[in-house]
Design an enzyme around this catalytic site. Sequence first.
Site, PDB file in Angstrom:
ATOM      1  CG  LEU A 104     -17.242   8.214  -2.368  1.00 53.09           C
ATOM      2  CD1 LEU A 104     -16.933   9.124  -3.542  1.00 53.09           C
ATOM      3  CD2 LEU A 104     -17.976   6.966  -2.828  1.00 53.09           C
ATOM      4  N   PRO A 105     -14.466   5.573   0.022  1.00 50.42           N
ATOM      5  CG  PRO A 105     -14.467   3.325  -0.622  1.00 50.42           C
ATOM      6  CD  PRO A 105     -15.047   4.654  -0.978  1.00 50.42           C
ATOM      7  CB  THR A 136     -11.010   9.461   6.210  1.00 50.26           C
ATOM      8  OG1 THR A 136     -12.042   9.552   7.191  1.00 50.26           O
ATOM      9  CG2 THR A 136      -9.679   9.831   6.844  1.00 50.26           C
ATOM     10  CE  LYS A 214     -11.158  10.402  10.537  1.00 56.67           C
ATOM     11  NZ  LYS A 214     -12.058   9.710  11.407  1.00 56.67           N
ATOM     12  CE  LYS A 289      -9.165   6.066   3.948  1.00 53.44           C
ATOM     13  NZ  LYS A 289     -10.580   6.393   3.902  1.00 53.44           N
TER      14      LYS A 289
END
Length: 340
Positions: A104-105, A136, A214, A289
Site C-alpha cells: 500500500l502507498p 514502504t 530500506k 516520500k
Amino acid sequence: MKLTVRLSVPAARAMSQRRAFSSSPRRLDNYAFIGLGQMGYQMARNLQSKLAPTDTLRLFDINTSAAERLAQEMKSQQAGGAIAEVSASVEDAAREADTVISCLPEPQHVKGAFAAILKEKLPARSQPRLYIDCSTIDPSSSREVAAAVSSTLGDQGHFVDAPMSGGVVGATAGSLTFMLGAPESLVPRAELVLARMGKRILHCGPQGTGLAAKLANNYLLAIENVATAEAMNLGVKLGLDPKVLASVINVSTGRCWPSEVNNPVPGVVETAPAGRDYQGGFGIGLMRKDLRLALVAAKEAGASLPLSEKTSEIYADAEKEERCKGRDFSVVYRWLGGKE
Ligand code: NAD
C-alpha cells in the site's frame, strides 16, 4: 543488536519440489493480496503463478477494476497457478487467509487496512496467520500495526515488514530484493512466500528493521543521486566529456549506483532513464516520500541528518518544474541546468 543478513535460499523451488513428490494429501493454503498498484499487481501475478492450483489467492484493491483485471489475467493463464478470486473488502480478502501480503502507498493506508482486518473476530486457522507488509512506511507505524495484530490475535497472528527494492521492473520479473524485519522463527515461512516474488531476501533483524534498512539505504541514495548530478554537471562545465568523467569516477572513490548504473547525464549509461527523457525508473515523487519517511524515523530515533533539509528542498523544487515532474529522480541533473 545482532544483525543477520541472510541471502534467500531457493525456497520456492524447494517447496514446489516437495509438493511434487509428496504422496500425502497436503493442506490447502489461502492467501490474500491487498493493494494492486504498480508493484502489487505484478507481485500478485508472480505469486499466483507459482502457487499450487489447490491454493486460493484473494485479491483486493479499493480500485476494483485493478483486482478484476488481474483476476481475469490470472484465469486466462495457460500455466495455472492458484485459484484467483476478487474480494469486495479488505476484511473479506483476509478472513480465511493464512498469509496476507499488503503493498500500500502510505502509513495511513496500512493502518486503515489492518484496523478493518482486525475489527472482526477472526476464525482460527490451522496455522498462525502471517501478515507480510511490503509497503514502504515508517518503522514506528509498522510496529504499531504489529502490536495491534499481536494484541488482537496473540500467537495466532504475526505481522512482519518486508519493504522491497527493484522497482516495477523487478516486480514484473519476480526479481525483487526484500528487506525482512521478522523474528528468526518466522523467517523460513516468510521466505517461502517472498521467494515467489523476488530473488533476494535480506533478513535485517526483528520486526521493523526491514523498514529501517530500506529508509537508511534510500536516504543515502537520495544524497548520492544529487551529489552525482552536481559532480557530473561540474565536470562537464569544466570541459570534460561526460563519458570520460563517469569512467574516471566509476573506478575511483566517488563510485556509486547513480554514477555507475543510473548516471544522470543522457548517453553515459545506455539503459539509464536519462537516455529516455528521464521516463520510467524511480519517480522523483517516490524518492520524496522515502526521504520524508526517513526524516520521521530519524526524529523519533534522535538521529541527526544535516543534509536532509537541502536534499529534500532540491527534490521538491525539481518536482515543481513541468520538465522534471513525474520523471526518474536522476532528473535533478536537468533541474541543475546540466548539459543534455
Ligand atoms: P501505487 O500507488 O501504484 O499502488 C498502490 C495501490 O494501493 C493502488 O492500486 C491503490 O488503489 C491501492 N490502495 C490504496 N489504499 C488502499 C486500501 N486501503 N486498500 C486496498 N488498496 C488500496 O503504489 P506502488 O508503486 O505499487 O507502491 C506500493 C508501495 O511500494 C509503496 O509503499 C511504495 O513506496 C513501495 N515501493 C514502490 C516502488 C516503485 O518503484 N513503484 C519501489 C519500491 C517500493
